[in-house]
Scaffold this active site. Structure first.
Site, PDB file in Angstrom:
ATOM      1  N   HIS A  24     -32.927 -32.917   2.225  1.00 11.50           N
ATOM      2  CA  HIS A  24     -31.873 -33.433   3.109  1.00 11.50           C
ATOM      3  C   HIS A  24     -32.416 -33.965   4.446  1.00 11.50           C
ATOM      4  CE1 HIS A  24     -29.471 -31.831   0.042  1.00 11.50           C
ATOM      5  NE2 HIS A  24     -28.448 -31.385   0.719  1.00 11.50           N
ATOM      6  N   HIS A  80     -18.452 -31.261  -5.105  1.00 11.98           N
ATOM      7  CA  HIS A  80     -19.046 -31.433  -3.770  1.00 11.98           C
ATOM      8  C   HIS A  80     -19.487 -32.891  -3.625  1.00 11.98           C
ATOM      9  CE1 HIS A  80     -21.164 -30.660  -0.151  1.00 11.98           C
ATOM     10  NE2 HIS A  80     -22.328 -30.293  -0.639  1.00 11.98           N
ATOM     11  N   GLU A  82     -21.568 -34.195  -1.236  1.00 16.06           N
ATOM     12  CA  GLU A  82     -22.832 -34.531  -0.583  1.00 16.06           C
ATOM     13  C   GLU A  82     -23.670 -35.388  -1.538  1.00 16.06           C
ATOM     14  OE1 GLU A  82     -24.850 -31.265   1.383  1.00 16.06           O
ATOM     15  OE2 GLU A  82     -26.008 -32.696   2.579  1.00 16.06           O
ATOM     16  N   ASP A  84     -26.583 -35.613  -2.646  1.00 16.72           N
ATOM     17  CA  ASP A  84     -27.500 -35.095  -3.666  1.00 16.72           C
ATOM     18  C   ASP A  84     -26.758 -34.747  -4.959  1.00 16.72           C
ATOM     19  OD1 ASP A  84     -26.422 -33.106  -1.982  1.00 16.72           O
ATOM     20  OD2 ASP A  84     -27.972 -31.661  -2.504  1.00 16.72           O
ATOM     21  N   HIS A 148     -20.918 -25.213   1.593  1.00 13.69           N
ATOM     22  CA  HIS A 148     -21.194 -25.294   3.011  1.00 13.69           C
ATOM     23  C   HIS A 148     -20.606 -26.525   3.673  1.00 13.69           C
ATOM     24  CE1 HIS A 148     -24.581 -28.403   2.851  1.00 13.69           C
ATOM     25  NE2 HIS A 148     -24.167 -28.260   1.623  1.00 13.69           N
ATOM     26  N   ASP A 167     -23.143 -25.673  -4.195  1.00 10.35           N
ATOM     27  CA  ASP A 167     -24.393 -25.272  -3.527  1.00 10.35           C
ATOM     28  C   ASP A 167     -24.565 -23.753  -3.436  1.00 10.35           C
ATOM     29  OD1 ASP A 167     -25.746 -27.697  -2.803  1.00 10.35           O
ATOM     30  OD2 ASP A 167     -24.140 -28.072  -1.368  1.00 10.35           O
ATOM     31  N   TYR A 195     -32.991 -21.035   1.265  1.00 15.03           N
ATOM     32  CA  TYR A 195     -31.897 -22.015   1.178  1.00 15.03           C
ATOM     33  C   TYR A 195     -30.738 -21.570   2.080  1.00 15.03           C
ATOM     34  CZ  TYR A 195     -28.650 -25.342  -0.934  1.00 15.03           C
ATOM     35  OH  TYR A 195     -27.754 -26.372  -1.120  1.00 15.03           O
ATOM     36  N   HIS A 228     -28.186 -26.279  -7.493  1.00 11.41           N
ATOM     37  CA  HIS A 228     -29.637 -26.355  -7.286  1.00 11.41           C
ATOM     38  C   HIS A 228     -30.283 -25.122  -7.905  1.00 11.41           C
ATOM     39  CE1 HIS A 228     -29.374 -29.645  -4.370  1.00 11.41           C
ATOM     40  NE2 HIS A 228     -28.456 -28.972  -3.717  1.00 11.41           N
TER      41      HIS A 228
HETATM   42 FE1  FEO Z   1     -24.440 -29.726  -0.027  1.00 11.30          FE
HETATM   43 FE2  FEO Z   1     -26.692 -29.726  -2.511  1.00 11.30          FE
HETATM   44  O1  FEO Z   1     -25.513 -30.483  -1.316  1.00 11.30           O
END
Ligand code: FEO
Length: 404
Positions: A24, A80, A82, A84, A148, A167, A195, A228
């Site tokens: 990130h 989510h 984001e 990624d 998050h 996440d 993390y 992840h």
């Molecule tokens: Fe909040 Fe893995 O993105």
């Protein structure tokens, strides 16, 4: 990679990013990472989350194999937004044309502001408590705001006792294994904590509330799938992941101190060593972290469970050295709790360093141990003694806090 069937007709179809090192753009990921996506084949074929855009070919390849031919989906669940996990959403929508796209209420806002071409997408908002039928299975949705991002949600399939948790409970670890029970538990636990310390930490109060809310729902979960890293399989490992997150969110300090510093001509560095000796004499485990040799996320991984943070810098142009300012800015944003703080530094003529450092640490709510130690040019025996005594005093404060 090939898809992996994690339960009957449920497949991991994500991507392994072996080369990710700068997660990130602000946090190191020395072991790489994965972007986990999942395909559920029922009367409706459902894709849950996607991958970072440069891994789209791997996702399409895994989808094709899991679908037994051409990739095909009916529904898309976006836990989510984001990038990624959703960076390739427009490509997926354009190419696979899902009948419906399910997002949380905050997810819809994020989707509209990320994808300006989404006006005609078949988006359906699924707040907490809503569910959809996909054939033999249902998918229930639970918003997990600020875990998050505001848009995060968990998707839960009761018939399979499986929860897709975005996440949460994830780790940055590129691996050929897909399940937590296939890898070294010590490394896995460390990576989950790293993390958490660098990404989830500021939202710890929300984590505790969310864990309580999930417990109140009494969901029967025997598989927990983060976006992840490794998947938690079996009741024991699910309980381990949930319990670990609660421990992380509580931020209980360990008998440990981190000395973070930068130095020009080694005066501040020598002071760090003397403070360390004082701490060690009180039985405290110490990490000495030069900011020239340790990335701010590596520092934060150590600060996370430390009882004390001691920061040193020479005075530079009436301020502190830039790499120390970088670490302090990063640390402040992550809002670590329950810390003891102290400062030290050297100077040539004006000597503002310790005042500035103390303002930073006190501003983070740390219990400050005084007096700070500062020295003009080179430390002498008296300065080293003052540093040693500062270390002892911090050690005593740590002991008192851990005993309380
Ligand atoms: Fe909040 Fe893995 O993105």
């Amino acid at each position: 990679m090939k898809p992996v069937e994690i339960k009957k007709d449920i497949f991991w179809v994500g991507a392994v990013d072996w080369n990710s090192r700068d997660f990130h753009g602000y946090s190191l990921s020395p072991r790489g990472t994965t972007y986990n996506a999942f395909l559920v084949r029922d009367e409706k074929t459902v894709l849950i989350d996607t991958v970072k855009s440069d891994h789209l070919p791997e996702l399409l390849c895994a989808l094709a194999q899991a679908c037994g031919g051409e990739p095909k989906i009916d529904y898309l669940v976006v836990n989510h937004l984001e990038p990624d996990h959703a960076g390739c959403l427009d490509c997926i929508v354009e190419r696979l044309k899902p009948e419906k796209i399910f997002v949380s209420p905050m997810g819809e806002k994020a989707l509209r502001s990320y994808f300006h071409n989404s006006k005609d997408w078949p988006v359906e908002v699924v707040p907490t408590g809503s569910s959809i039928s996909i054939g033999k299975r249902t998918i229930q949705f639970i918003e997990t705001r600020m875990l998050h991002w505001p848009d995060n949600m968990v998707s839960y399939i009761p018939e399979d006792k499986i929860a897709f948790c975005s996440d949460a409970f994830g780790q940055n670890w590129a691996s050929t294994e897909r399940f937590a029970d296939e890898v070294d538990r010590g490394i896995l636990t460390r990576l989950m904590a790293d993390y958490y310390a660098n990404i989830v930490l500021p939202y710890s109060p929300m984590v505790l509330k969310t864990l309580d809310a999930l417990a109140a729902l009494k969901l029967d979960i025997d598989m927990l799938c983060p976006d992840h890293g490794l998947i938690w399989r079996g009741y024991d490992d699910v309980a381990f992941a949930l319990g670990s997150y609660r421990e992380l969110a509580l931020q209980k300090p360990a008998n440990k101190a981190v000395i973070v510093f930068d130095t020009m001509w080694h005066s501040t560095e020598k002071m760090a060593l003397a403070i360390c000796d004082g701490l060690v004499s009180e039985g405290v485990s110490v990490r000495i972290m030069s900011v020239k040799h340790n990335h701010h996320s590596a520092v934060m991984s150590e600060v996370f469970d430390a009882a004390a943070v001691i920061v040193g810098s020479p005075t530079h142009n009436n301020g502190i050295l830039p790499l120390v300012a970088d670490v302090l800015t990063y640390m402040k944003g992550l809002r670590p709790q329950n810390k003891i703080g102290a400062c030290f530094g050297s100077f040539g003529w004006s000597g503002e360093c310790v005042k500035i450092l103390a303002e930073h640490l006190a501003g983070m709510g740390m219990e400050m141990i005084e007096p700070s130690v500062k020295v003009k040019n080179r430390p002498d025996h008296e300065t080293f003694q003052a540093c040693f005594e500062l270390g002892q005093k911090i050690g005593a404060a740590i002991k008192a806090r851990l005993a309380a």
